[in-house]
Design a protein around this motif. Structure first.
Motif, PDB file in Angstrom:
ATOM      1  N   GLY A 431      -4.372  61.558  -6.799  1.00 55.27           N
ATOM      2  CA  GLY A 431      -5.220  60.558  -7.453  1.00 55.27           C
ATOM      3  C   GLY A 431      -4.992  60.439  -8.940  1.00 55.27           C
ATOM      4  N   CYS A 432      -4.123  61.280  -9.524  1.00 57.28           N
ATOM      5  CA  CYS A 432      -3.928  61.214 -10.976  1.00 57.28           C
ATOM      6  C   CYS A 432      -2.803  60.248 -11.332  1.00 57.28           C
ATOM      7  N   ARG A 433      -2.971  59.588 -12.475  1.00 58.06           N
ATOM      8  CA  ARG A 433      -2.016  58.571 -12.918  1.00 58.06           C
ATOM      9  C   ARG A 433      -0.639  59.174 -13.206  1.00 58.06           C
ATOM     10  N   GLU A 434      -0.609  60.393 -13.713  1.00 58.76           N
ATOM     11  CA  GLU A 434       0.678  61.016 -14.058  1.00 58.76           C
ATOM     12  C   GLU A 434       1.572  61.165 -12.822  1.00 58.76           C
ATOM     13  N   CYS A 435       0.979  61.583 -11.714  1.00 64.02           N
ATOM     14  CA  CYS A 435       1.770  61.749 -10.482  1.00 64.02           C
ATOM     15  C   CYS A 435       2.231  60.392  -9.951  1.00 64.02           C
ATOM     16  N   GLU A 436       1.365  59.393 -10.042  1.00 63.72           N
ATOM     17  CA  GLU A 436       1.735  58.043  -9.601  1.00 63.72           C
ATOM     18  C   GLU A 436       2.894  57.505 -10.447  1.00 63.72           C
ATOM     19  N   ASP A 437       2.827  57.718 -11.755  1.00 60.55           N
ATOM     20  CA  ASP A 437       3.897  57.249 -12.647  1.00 60.55           C
ATOM     21  C   ASP A 437       5.209  57.976 -12.374  1.00 60.55           C
ATOM     22  N   LEU A 438       5.121  59.272 -12.081  1.00 59.00           N
ATOM     23  CA  LEU A 438       6.343  60.040 -11.828  1.00 59.00           C
ATOM     24  C   LEU A 438       7.014  59.573 -10.542  1.00 59.00           C
ATOM     25  N   ILE A 439       6.209  59.242  -9.527  1.00 58.52           N
ATOM     26  CA  ILE A 439       6.792  58.732  -8.284  1.00 58.52           C
ATOM     27  C   ILE A 439       7.571  57.452  -8.551  1.00 58.52           C
ATOM     28  N   GLU A 441       8.889  56.520 -11.401  1.00 58.59           N
ATOM     29  CA  GLU A 441      10.050  56.858 -12.237  1.00 58.59           C
ATOM     30  C   GLU A 441      11.188  57.435 -11.391  1.00 58.59           C
ATOM     31  N   LYS A 442      10.859  58.288 -10.441  1.00 57.48           N
ATOM     32  CA  LYS A 442      11.883  58.974  -9.655  1.00 57.48           C
ATOM     33  C   LYS A 442      12.413  58.144  -8.484  1.00 57.48           C
ATOM     34  N   THR A 443      11.585  57.218  -7.967  1.00 57.59           N
ATOM     35  CA  THR A 443      11.965  56.531  -6.726  1.00 57.59           C
ATOM     36  C   THR A 443      11.998  55.010  -6.831  1.00 57.59           C
ATOM     37  N   ALA A 444      11.473  54.450  -7.926  1.00 62.68           N
ATOM     38  CA  ALA A 444      11.316  52.995  -8.077  1.00 62.68           C
ATOM     39  C   ALA A 444      10.360  52.422  -7.028  1.00 62.68           C
ATOM     40  N   ALA A 445       9.553  53.291  -6.408  1.00 61.31           N
ATOM     41  CA  ALA A 445       8.544  52.858  -5.442  1.00 61.31           C
ATOM     42  C   ALA A 445       7.172  52.900  -6.100  1.00 61.31           C
ATOM     43  N   THR A 446       6.300  51.996  -5.665  1.00 63.17           N
ATOM     44  CA  THR A 446       4.944  51.964  -6.198  1.00 63.17           C
ATOM     45  C   THR A 446       3.942  52.142  -5.078  1.00 63.17           C
ATOM     46  N   ALA A 447       2.727  52.549  -5.467  1.00 61.13           N
ATOM     47  CA  ALA A 447       1.646  52.678  -4.497  1.00 61.13           C
ATOM     48  C   ALA A 447       1.222  51.280  -4.079  1.00 61.13           C
ATOM     49  N   ARG A 448       1.293  50.989  -2.787  1.00 61.73           N
ATOM     50  CA  ARG A 448       0.925  49.655  -2.311  1.00 61.73           C
ATOM     51  C   ARG A 448      -0.561  49.609  -1.962  1.00 61.73           C
ATOM     52  N   VAL A 449      -0.993  50.322  -0.947  1.00 61.88           N
ATOM     53  CA  VAL A 449      -2.418  50.420  -0.613  1.00 61.88           C
ATOM     54  C   VAL A 449      -2.689  51.796  -0.032  1.00 61.88           C
ATOM     55  N   PHE A 450      -3.963  52.202  -0.080  1.00 60.53           N
ATOM     56  CA  PHE A 450      -4.357  53.451   0.559  1.00 60.53           C
ATOM     57  C   PHE A 450      -4.272  53.311   2.073  1.00 60.53           C
ATOM     58  N   ALA A 451      -3.843  54.367   2.740  1.00 57.41           N
ATOM     59  CA  ALA A 451      -3.858  54.423   4.203  1.00 57.41           C
ATOM     60  C   ALA A 451      -5.254  54.890   4.607  1.00 57.41           C
ATOM     61  N   GLU A 452      -6.123  53.931   4.867  1.00 59.51           N
ATOM     62  CA  GLU A 452      -7.533  54.235   5.127  1.00 59.51           C
ATOM     63  C   GLU A 452      -7.686  55.148   6.341  1.00 59.51           C
ATOM     64  N   GLY A 453      -8.529  56.179   6.193  1.00 61.81           N
ATOM     65  CA  GLY A 453      -8.854  57.061   7.302  1.00 61.81           C
ATOM     66  C   GLY A 453      -7.852  58.168   7.548  1.00 61.81           C
ATOM     67  N   GLU A 454      -6.754  58.210   6.777  1.00 63.44           N
ATOM     68  CA  GLU A 454      -5.749  59.255   6.970  1.00 63.44           C
ATOM     69  C   GLU A 454      -5.882  60.315   5.879  1.00 63.44           C
ATOM     70  N   THR A 455      -5.510  61.538   6.211  1.00 61.62           N
ATOM     71  CA  THR A 455      -5.623  62.649   5.263  1.00 61.62           C
ATOM     72  C   THR A 455      -4.301  63.403   5.160  1.00 61.62           C
ATOM     73  N   ALA A 456      -4.126  64.080   4.035  1.00 61.04           N
ATOM     74  CA  ALA A 456      -2.956  64.938   3.816  1.00 61.04           C
ATOM     75  C   ALA A 456      -3.417  66.197   3.091  1.00 61.04           C
ATOM     76  N   GLU A 457      -2.655  67.268   3.251  1.00 59.54           N
ATOM     77  CA  GLU A 457      -3.040  68.544   2.645  1.00 59.54           C
ATOM     78  C   GLU A 457      -2.880  68.533   1.134  1.00 59.54           C
ATOM     79  N   GLU A 458      -1.722  68.014   0.659  1.00 60.72           N
ATOM     80  CA  GLU A 458      -1.446  68.119  -0.778  1.00 60.72           C
ATOM     81  C   GLU A 458      -0.684  66.916  -1.308  1.00 60.72           C
ATOM     82  N   CYS A 459      -0.741  66.771  -2.613  1.00 61.00           N
ATOM     83  CA  CYS A 459      -0.007  65.726  -3.319  1.00 61.00           C
ATOM     84  C   CYS A 459       1.479  66.070  -3.310  1.00 61.00           C
TER      85      CYS A 459
END
Length: 476
Positions: A431-439, A441-459
């Motif tokens: 959920g932090c902006r720094e991690c979103e920006d690094l993704i 920077e490293k992949t040229a991919a952006t966050a499109r939308v949240f996957a509602e109802g799904e969970t993950a262990e870690e960033c």
């Protein structure tokens, strides 16, 4: 089936140079031409007919959900944009400004609308007096201007056509319900009219609309695995209500600010249709929005009775509400086949002397490139059924292709490999902006939308607890 389309060599290879393929298709099929001002497009009749069909389908849905159409001015005083801080900062780089008119310098510069929250908010502040006036639910069909640096027809142009809905509600709950309901309207339309399956959900703070409390979007996968933001719906909270004094006298006798929303889709949807369904032969249009749903091609047209039979068939189909064209030009049947395949017409009906004698017609499906023989006796019902089948099959084919290209990643490298392979990638994010920006920077991919109802262990970046699962993709 062998690829015998003589126009294919006029179009770039869809798998080797997708951007050039796209440009070739939109120009050669007569959808658009380039305007004389950089970044503008002239939408030609064939392209505009698609937009008219989109308008018709959406407008019906808007009216069914209680919205009315209105029109607001193109020119907006620049001072309006300074009233909502995030909004002006978000749109400042794209705003085109009029400083002179009638041979004189204007006392106040006027913005050419990039979006209409400010001018509509100003009018709502005049119209809203009492709780009895709520909700206000208005839509407008119009053009907007955003001075884009890099442009491509339909996808990103300096001027484009769209609809923008703007509503005011008494409570946060009602406004949020409106925001999500309209996203649902867009989703149903995209899937049942455009045959494009979409992923819907909330966007991150970084990707939200300037001035919104929350933005919800729908993302469509294109042929190359990139995402196209096909529509957005914004919960604006009281940000614009307070900036523009949109308030009312409530039942308890106190003045209260309303809660507002805005939502829109644009001619970008035509680009989505092209890139989601097109192939090496050109366009492949879903029947609901296709300008021509069936084209009749006479075989041995000079033989007695052929053109008359084709004309009778055309009139019969048109009377049944089918958008049909009879190609009685002097081009060869093969040329006509290639031309209408490139233009993406869902069905081609071939009718010649032998067919007439046998009481049959040959029908070609653009989506599957298959031909079958059908009796003329039931031709109207047959064509209607085939159009419904093509519409449903195109959606299912698109959904199967998309679902086969959604993968999961547990590291940034896996995410990079996934988007390099033309996929949407689900991944945990803290959920932090720094991690979103690094993704990005490293992949040229952006966050499109949240996957509602799904969970993950870690960033996948910092490995802290994941707050969300997000669909990441490269995007247009």
């Amino acid at each position: 089936m062998a690829n015998d389309n003589q126009f294919v060599n006029q179009i770039a290879d869809i798998d080797k140079d997708f951007p050039q393929w796209y440009t070739d298709v939109v120009i050669k099929t007569g959808l658009v031409d380039y305007g004389p001002v950089k970044g503008t497009m002239v939408i030609r009749p064939y392209g505009y007919a698609i937009w008219e069909n989109i308008q018709r389908e959406l407008d019906r849905r808007f009216r069914e959900t209680g919205h009315e159409n209105a029109y607001f001015p193109l020119l907006i005083p620049m001072s309006f944009f300074t009233k909502e801080k995030e909004h002006v900062e978000g749109f400042a780089p794209e705003v085109a400004v009029v400083t002179h008119a009638g041979g004189e310098e204007l006392a106040e510069p006027l913005a050419i609308r990039p979006t209409s929250e400010t001018i509509i908010g100003t009018m709502y502040s005049k119209w809203l007096q009492s709780y009895r006036d709520l909700p206000i639910k208005i839509n407008q069909w119009c053009n907007v201007m955003r001075w884009e640096k890099t442009t491509r027809p339909f996808l990103r142009t300096s001027e484009f056509l769209w609809q923008e809905g703007h509503t005011v509600h008494a409570t946060e709950e009602e406004a949020l319900e409106e925001t999500k309901n309209m996203l649902g309207v867009y989703k149903e339309f995209a899937e049942n009219c455009l045959a494009i399956p979409v992923l819907c959900g909330r966007k991150t703070e970084k990707e939200k609309f300037a001035g919104a409390v929350a933005t919800y979007g729908m993302e469509a996968m294109m042929h190359d695995g990139k995402s196209l933001q096909a529509g957005t719906s914004h919960y604006l909270g009281q940000n614009f209500a307070k900036a523009f004094e949109i308030k009312y006298l409530d039942k308890d006798g106190t003045q209260k600010y309303g809660y507002t929303t805005s939502w829109g889709v644009s001619t970008r949807l035509i680009g989505a249709i092209i890139m989601a369904h097109g192939d090496q032969r050109g366009l492949c249009l879903p029947p609901v929005v296709a300008p021509v749903q069936a084209v009749i091609v006479p075989i041995a047209a000079k033989k007695e009775g052929v053109l008359q039979a084709c004309e009778e068939l055309k009139n019969k189909l048109a009377a049944a509400g089918i958008r049909v064209k009879l190609d009685n030009s002097d081009n060869s049947p093969g040329w006509k086949f290639n031309e209408w395949e490139m233009k993406g017409v869902p069905l081609r009906i071939e009718l010649g002397p032998r067919d007439i004698q046998a009481g049959n017609a040959v029908i070609f499906r653009r989506d599957t490139l298959s031909k079958d023989v059908y009796t003329l006796e039931n031709i109207v019902d047959t064509v209607k059924t085939l159009l419904d089948t093509v519409q449903k099959d195109m959606l299912e084919s698109s959904r199967k292709r998309r679902d086969g290209r959604i993968i999961s990643a547990s590291t940034v490298q896996e995410l990079l490999d996934g988007v390099d392979g033309g996929n949407f990638v689900k991944a945990g994010w803290c959920g932090c902006r720094e991690c979103e920006d690094l993704i990005k920077e490293k992949t040229a991919a952006t966050a499109r939308v949240f996957a509602e109802g799904e969970t993950a262990e870690e960033c996948i970046v910092c490995h802290k607890k994941a707050e969300h699962v997000v669909y990441f993709a490269r995007a247009y």
